[in-house]
Design an enzyme around this catalytic site. Sequence first.
Site, mmCIF file in Angstrom:
data_model
loop_
_atom_site.group_PDB
_atom_site.id
_atom_site.type_symbol
_atom_site.label_atom_id
_atom_site.label_comp_id
_atom_site.label_asym_id
_atom_site.label_seq_id
_atom_site.Cartn_x
_atom_site.Cartn_y
_atom_site.Cartn_z
ATOM 1 N N CYS A 105 0.763 -1.142 -0.133
ATOM 2 C CA CYS A 105 0.054 0.015 0.000
ATOM 3 C C CYS A 105 0.792 1.159 0.005
ATOM 4 O O CYS A 105 0.236 2.440 -0.019
ATOM 5 C CB CYS A 105 -1.114 0.031 0.984
ATOM 6 S SG CYS A 105 -2.133 -1.288 1.239
ATOM 7 N N HIS A 116 -2.065 8.184 6.287
ATOM 8 C CA HIS A 116 -2.133 6.935 5.683
ATOM 9 C C HIS A 116 -3.585 6.706 6.192
ATOM 10 O O HIS A 116 -4.389 6.163 5.127
ATOM 11 C CB HIS A 116 -1.373 5.930 6.017
ATOM 12 C CG HIS A 116 -1.350 4.531 5.163
ATOM 13 N ND1 HIS A 116 -1.163 4.551 4.063
ATOM 14 C CD2 HIS A 116 -1.512 3.342 5.748
ATOM 15 C CE1 HIS A 116 -1.588 3.050 3.782
ATOM 16 N NE2 HIS A 116 -1.544 2.560 4.755
ATOM 17 N N GLU A 149 -0.032 5.006 13.817
ATOM 18 C CA GLU A 149 0.424 6.476 12.918
ATOM 19 C C GLU A 149 0.141 7.594 14.006
ATOM 20 O O GLU A 149 0.662 8.765 13.784
ATOM 21 C CB GLU A 149 -0.612 6.560 11.728
ATOM 22 C CG GLU A 149 -0.304 7.786 10.984
ATOM 23 C CD GLU A 149 -0.814 7.737 9.552
ATOM 24 O OE1 GLU A 149 -0.465 8.621 8.646
ATOM 25 O OE2 GLU A 149 -1.864 7.071 9.358
ATOM 26 N N LYS A 187 -8.901 8.573 2.728
ATOM 27 C CA LYS A 187 -9.479 7.675 2.699
ATOM 28 C C LYS A 187 -11.002 7.350 3.237
ATOM 29 O O LYS A 187 -11.699 6.349 2.860
ATOM 30 C CB LYS A 187 -8.589 6.246 3.501
ATOM 31 C CG LYS A 187 -7.344 5.870 2.645
ATOM 32 C CD LYS A 187 -6.610 5.057 3.333
ATOM 33 C CE LYS A 187 -5.314 4.323 2.741
ATOM 34 N NZ LYS A 187 -4.290 5.592 2.966
ATOM 35 N N HIS A 246 -9.716 2.645 0.192
ATOM 36 C CA HIS A 246 -8.169 2.380 0.206
ATOM 37 C C HIS A 246 -7.808 1.854 -1.220
ATOM 38 O O HIS A 246 -8.148 0.775 -1.439
ATOM 39 C CB HIS A 246 -8.204 1.164 1.274
ATOM 40 C CG HIS A 246 -6.319 1.152 1.534
ATOM 41 N ND1 HIS A 246 -5.431 1.692 0.667
ATOM 42 C CD2 HIS A 246 -5.781 0.538 2.471
ATOM 43 C CE1 HIS A 246 -4.389 1.427 1.333
ATOM 44 N NE2 HIS A 246 -4.352 0.692 2.357
ATOM 45 N N PHE A 287 1.808 -3.387 3.898
ATOM 46 C CA PHE A 287 2.193 -4.717 4.358
ATOM 47 C C PHE A 287 3.747 -5.405 4.069
ATOM 48 O O PHE A 287 4.329 -4.564 3.140
ATOM 49 C CB PHE A 287 1.343 -5.816 3.666
ATOM 50 C CG PHE A 287 -0.094 -6.005 4.343
ATOM 51 C CD1 PHE A 287 -0.365 -5.262 5.448
ATOM 52 C CD2 PHE A 287 -0.982 -6.811 3.564
ATOM 53 C CE1 PHE A 287 -1.811 -5.298 5.789
ATOM 54 C CE2 PHE A 287 -2.153 -7.128 4.238
ATOM 55 C CZ PHE A 287 -2.746 -6.254 5.294
#
Length: 407
Positions: free
Chosen positions: A162, A302, A313, A331, A336, A395
Amino acid sequence: MTTVDIAVTGLGMVTPAGAGVDETWRRVCAGGSTVAVTDPALAGLPVDFCAPVAAFDTSVVGRRNLYRLDRFAQFAVAAAYEALADAGLSAEDWDATRVGVVIGSGMGGVATWEAQHARFLTQGPQSVSSVMIPKLTPNSAAGEVALACKARGPSFAVSTACASGATAVAAAKDLLTSGQCDIVIAGGAEAASTPLTVAAFANLGALSRRCAEPASASRPFDSDRDGFVMAEGAAVLVLERAEHAAARGRRPRALLAGCGSASDAHHPTAPHPEGAGAQQALLAALLDADLASGDVDHVNAHGTSTVLNDQIEADAIRRVLPHGPVVTSTKGVLGHLLGAAGAVEAALTVLAIQQSTVPPTANLESPGPGLDVNLVSKTALHRRIGAAVSNSFGFGGHNVVLAFRTP
């Protein structure tokens, strides 16, 4: 530290909010979710909704080309065309050997994989398309953009889950600062909301299960968040050294001042519990940009809407930027976009600087405990932004932060 300013001279987007930069920006600033209905293709799955690109004009890509382009590559080509037009560039205007392409994708042509595998099982090996391989490989978007735009410089794909779109932008900066290219077309593309992929993410526990109310499912930093919403699309940025843009009389939308990357080296999917990689990448981006932490006015987070990511975060932002810059996660509106998310959010950060506007975080009703950062919700915030950062995490423990500032 001597820095080389990189000018962002063009933007192109295809997102669930619409085809094109203007429509995407308008809807992101309005703060309404693009996730409205269930997807018939996902019927019967634990999660039966996503945020699709609803009205994509394939003629932009060229109907003759559709048979050999997976949907994610179609999005990339369309976004690249818009970005080049926005930058006032065309193949007739440049030395093609000095124009590079870097397009990131986390998944590649998964729709092609699934469709062709089904044919293989039901109709036999002779039914498999001869163009399956060039359609599904993650580098096909970069190759097709280079072909469509007649760019003959370095062309390659990056895949950091991502964070892929942000990694592509960072790689473009390296091509420009090293002198290998004069112009780089960089971004990310994804079209992975397929039954197999959605089932896998759902079984992993990453997706929201709000099947009865999909429009409110993506809720970054909210106390009731329960996972992200799958989305698709692409974004492309045209990048040049600032002096190159000035020489052709082009004023930048913003400057890409710095990039930072770091690895968690902790877990295949879970972020580092102390946000070590996120913090390291943020500090590296500020150092590369020659910015003090207090110079940052805005963070495009993010902000996936997952329990772990949002908490970690927020902690990293609070530690590195204790003065409290305004924070948003787009998002909430878009869902996403996986490998395209970092590029879309980089483009939105550029627009936030240019338009002096921070979009709201959609569906943020009550921030979760401990998420005490300066979140923008409900309505867009109008404020001058001198410098901003865009966070992207993926990831595999990939962390990438891009730092932008006013020209």
